[in-house]
Design a protein around this motif. Sequence first.
Motif, PDB file in Angstrom:
ATOM      1  N   ILE A  10       0.866  -1.171   0.000  1.00 42.05           N
ATOM      2  CA  ILE A  10       0.000   0.000   0.000  1.00 42.05           C
ATOM      3  C   ILE A  10       0.903   1.222   0.000  1.00 42.05           C
ATOM      4  CG2 ILE A  10      -1.632   1.390   1.324  1.00 42.05           C
ATOM      5  CD1 ILE A  10      -2.765  -1.171   2.494  1.00 42.05           C
ATOM      6  N   ASP A  11       0.777   2.062  -1.004  1.00 39.02           N
ATOM      7  CA  ASP A  11       1.459   3.348  -1.033  1.00 39.02           C
ATOM      8  C   ASP A  11       0.363   4.396  -0.861  1.00 39.02           C
ATOM      9  OD1 ASP A  11       2.684   5.756  -1.563  1.00 39.02           O
ATOM     10  OD2 ASP A  11       3.737   5.050  -3.354  1.00 39.02           O
ATOM     11  N   LEU A  12       0.299   4.958   0.339  1.00 38.54           N
ATOM     12  CA  LEU A  12      -0.771   5.901   0.664  1.00 38.54           C
ATOM     13  C   LEU A  12      -0.701   7.182  -0.158  1.00 38.54           C
ATOM     14  CD1 LEU A  12      -0.687   5.406   4.524  1.00 38.54           C
ATOM     15  CD2 LEU A  12      -2.364   4.471   2.916  1.00 38.54           C
ATOM     16  N   SER A  13       0.408   7.409  -0.827  1.00 39.18           N
ATOM     17  CA  SER A  13       0.537   8.582  -1.695  1.00 39.18           C
ATOM     18  C   SER A  13      -0.264   8.404  -2.981  1.00 39.18           C
ATOM     19  CB  SER A  13       2.008   8.829  -2.049  1.00 39.18           C
ATOM     20  OG  SER A  13       2.766   8.973  -0.873  1.00 39.18           O
ATOM     21  N   ARG A  14      -0.555   7.142  -3.300  1.00 47.48           N
ATOM     22  CA  ARG A  14      -1.371   6.837  -4.479  1.00 47.48           C
ATOM     23  C   ARG A  14      -2.793   6.589  -4.008  1.00 47.48           C
ATOM     24  NH1 ARG A  14       1.425   1.833  -6.990  1.00 47.48           N
ATOM     25  NH2 ARG A  14      -0.623   1.777  -7.938  1.00 47.48           N
ATOM     26  N   ASN A  15      -3.719   7.044  -4.744  1.00 50.08           N
ATOM     27  CA  ASN A  15      -5.122   6.867  -4.363  1.00 50.08           C
ATOM     28  C   ASN A  15      -5.830   6.038  -5.437  1.00 50.08           C
ATOM     29  OD1 ASN A  15      -7.306   7.179  -2.684  1.00 50.08           O
ATOM     30  ND2 ASN A  15      -7.931   9.142  -3.573  1.00 50.08           N
ATOM     31  N   ASP A  16      -5.139   4.979  -5.894  1.00 49.40           N
ATOM     32  CA  ASP A  16      -5.704   4.179  -6.965  1.00 49.40           C
ATOM     33  C   ASP A  16      -6.625   3.083  -6.411  1.00 49.40           C
ATOM     34  OD1 ASP A  16      -3.941   2.299  -5.938  1.00 49.40           O
ATOM     35  OD2 ASP A  16      -2.600   2.335  -7.662  1.00 49.40           O
ATOM     36  N   ASP A  17      -7.337   2.427  -7.302  1.00 50.24           N
ATOM     37  CA  ASP A  17      -8.314   1.414  -6.900  1.00 50.24           C
ATOM     38  C   ASP A  17      -7.665   0.230  -6.183  1.00 50.24           C
ATOM     39  OD1 ASP A  17     -10.423   2.902  -7.869  1.00 50.24           O
ATOM     40  OD2 ASP A  17     -10.457   1.881  -9.818  1.00 50.24           O
ATOM     41  N   GLU A  18      -6.487  -0.188  -6.642  1.00 46.05           N
ATOM     42  CA  GLU A  18      -5.813  -1.327  -6.008  1.00 46.05           C
ATOM     43  C   GLU A  18      -5.465  -1.007  -4.552  1.00 46.05           C
ATOM     44  OE1 GLU A  18      -2.010  -4.333  -6.615  1.00 46.05           O
ATOM     45  OE2 GLU A  18      -2.092  -2.484  -7.779  1.00 46.05           O
ATOM     46  N   THR A  19      -4.921   0.189  -4.317  1.00 42.32           N
ATOM     47  CA  THR A  19      -4.578   0.612  -2.957  1.00 42.32           C
ATOM     48  C   THR A  19      -5.827   0.649  -2.084  1.00 42.32           C
ATOM     49  OG1 THR A  19      -2.687   1.901  -3.728  1.00 42.32           O
ATOM     50  CG2 THR A  19      -3.607   2.506  -1.583  1.00 42.32           C
ATOM     51  N   LYS A  20      -6.889   1.222  -2.609  1.00 40.46           N
ATOM     52  CA  LYS A  20      -8.145   1.307  -1.853  1.00 40.46           C
ATOM     53  C   LYS A  20      -8.688  -0.081  -1.510  1.00 40.46           C
ATOM     54  CE  LYS A  20      -9.645   5.674  -3.880  1.00 40.46           C
ATOM     55  NZ  LYS A  20     -10.634   6.302  -4.773  1.00 40.46           N
ATOM     56  N   GLN A  21      -8.592  -1.005  -2.455  1.00 42.10           N
ATOM     57  CA  GLN A  21      -9.102  -2.364  -2.249  1.00 42.10           C
ATOM     58  C   GLN A  21      -8.294  -3.106  -1.179  1.00 42.10           C
ATOM     59  OE1 GLN A  21      -9.015  -4.858  -5.725  1.00 42.10           O
ATOM     60  NE2 GLN A  21     -10.213  -6.459  -4.768  1.00 42.10           N
ATOM     61  N   ILE A  22      -6.971  -3.030  -1.254  1.00 39.59           N
ATOM     62  CA  ILE A  22      -6.120  -3.701  -0.264  1.00 39.59           C
ATOM     63  C   ILE A  22      -6.358  -3.102   1.117  1.00 39.59           C
ATOM     64  CG2 ILE A  22      -3.741  -4.133   0.472  1.00 39.59           C
ATOM     65  CD1 ILE A  22      -2.981  -4.110  -2.540  1.00 39.59           C
ATOM     66  N   LEU A  23      -6.441  -1.792   1.192  1.00 39.03           N
ATOM     67  CA  LEU A  23      -6.669  -1.116   2.472  1.00 39.03           C
ATOM     68  C   LEU A  23      -8.035  -1.490   3.051  1.00 39.03           C
ATOM     69  CD1 LEU A  23      -5.556   0.813   4.564  1.00 39.03           C
ATOM     70  CD2 LEU A  23      -6.399   2.718   3.187  1.00 39.03           C
ATOM     71  N   ALA A  24      -9.058  -1.540   2.209  1.00 41.30           N
ATOM     72  CA  ALA A  24     -10.394  -1.923   2.677  1.00 41.30           C
ATOM     73  C   ALA A  24     -10.402  -3.350   3.218  1.00 41.30           C
ATOM     74  CB  ALA A  24     -11.415  -1.771   1.547  1.00 41.30           C
ATOM     75  N   SER A  25      -9.699  -4.254   2.548  1.00 46.87           N
ATOM     76  CA  SER A  25      -9.605  -5.641   3.029  1.00 46.87           C
ATOM     77  C   SER A  25      -8.887  -5.709   4.367  1.00 46.87           C
ATOM     78  CB  SER A  25      -8.865  -6.523   2.022  1.00 46.87           C
ATOM     79  OG  SER A  25      -9.598  -6.651   0.837  1.00 46.87           O
ATOM     80  N   LEU A  26      -7.820  -4.966   4.493  1.00 48.47           N
ATOM     81  CA  LEU A  26      -7.046  -4.952   5.731  1.00 48.47           C
ATOM     82  C   LEU A  26      -7.900  -4.443   6.894  1.00 48.47           C
ATOM     83  CD1 LEU A  26      -4.251  -5.353   7.058  1.00 48.47           C
ATOM     84  CD2 LEU A  26      -3.700  -3.013   6.357  1.00 48.47           C
ATOM     85  N   GLY A  45       4.303   5.654   2.314  1.00 49.61           N
ATOM     86  CA  GLY A  45       3.736   6.864   1.740  1.00 49.61           C
ATOM     87  C   GLY A  45       2.755   7.543   2.680  1.00 49.61           C
ATOM     88  N   GLY A  46       2.115   8.581   2.186  1.00 49.56           N
ATOM     89  CA  GLY A  46       1.135   9.296   3.001  1.00 49.56           C
ATOM     90  C   GLY A  46       1.728   9.748   4.325  1.00 49.56           C
ATOM     91  N   VAL A  47       1.082   9.380   5.433  1.00 47.92           N
ATOM     92  CA  VAL A  47       1.544   9.793   6.763  1.00 47.92           C
ATOM     93  C   VAL A  47       2.925   9.229   7.108  1.00 47.92           C
ATOM     94  CG1 VAL A  47      -0.785  10.075   7.694  1.00 47.92           C
ATOM     95  CG2 VAL A  47       0.377   7.903   7.976  1.00 47.92           C
ATOM     96  N   PHE A  48       3.368   8.201   6.390  1.00 52.94           N
ATOM     97  CA  PHE A  48       4.677   7.607   6.650  1.00 52.94           C
ATOM     98  C   PHE A  48       5.794   8.325   5.901  1.00 52.94           C
ATOM     99  CE2 PHE A  48       1.702   4.091   7.420  1.00 52.94           C
ATOM    100  CZ  PHE A  48       2.013   3.859   8.746  1.00 52.94           C
ATOM    101  N   GLY A  49       5.454   9.225   5.003  1.00 62.51           N
ATOM    102  CA  GLY A  49       6.456   9.972   4.268  1.00 62.51           C
ATOM    103  C   GLY A  49       6.999   9.198   3.082  1.00 62.51           C
ATOM    104  N   PRO A  50       7.948   9.800   2.370  1.00 60.47           N
ATOM    105  CA  PRO A  50       8.462   9.188   1.144  1.00 60.47           C
ATOM    106  C   PRO A  50       9.552   8.144   1.347  1.00 60.47           C
ATOM    107  CG  PRO A  50       9.438  11.342   1.451  1.00 60.47           C
ATOM    108  CD  PRO A  50       8.432  11.156   2.560  1.00 60.47           C
ATOM    109  N   GLY A  51      10.063   7.967   2.545  1.00 61.69           N
ATOM    110  CA  GLY A  51      11.120   6.993   2.788  1.00 61.69           C
ATOM    111  C   GLY A  51      12.195   7.578   3.680  1.00 61.69           C
TER     112      GLY A  51
END
Length: 170
Positions: A24-40, A120-126
């Motif tokens: 999950i890269d929270l910087s991306r708001n794509d469907d795959e990220t949303k789906q994995i996050l929703a499952s989690l 990503g997101g709240v975790f920053g870029p690395g």
Amino acid sequence: ALTSNYFVIRKELDVPVMDADSKIDLSRNDDETKQILASLISNLKGHSIGVQRSTNAEAFIREYFGDSVEIRSYDNQDNLNLDLASGRIDGGLADYSVWKTFLASGQGATGAFYGPRISGGVFGPGVGIGLRKQDVDLVAIFNDAIDSVSADGTLAELSLKWFGADLVSR
């Protein structure tokens, strides 16, 4: 390089299996990220999750999981680990390197990584290093070296050797 966050849960928990190689890269708001996050979120609903207080992990859990999990904040990772090992919480969220050490110890034998690598997101870029602004040539040398070892696979090899996982961002 990423020092991504992961969930570790008690092995005995009855939760649906998730692809351990997912990300999950929270910087991306794509469907795959949303789906994995929703499952989690769905899979961990109702469980108690520990995080170290005032960290990005705590910010992530509060923002994305809200009331779906019981959030327990700890003053340090060692106390979280103790509660996880003793079964007082179901799981926790922290940086990979922190979990790797815990899981390799006798105390961590009851836990296992669960779900995707989160960045990503709240975790920053690395992770990065600081250089003086006026050292433009040095910045270029560092960037070229990092690009070179990333491109030829050396960085991934070193990551596997020293951390037991490929933490190279892609």
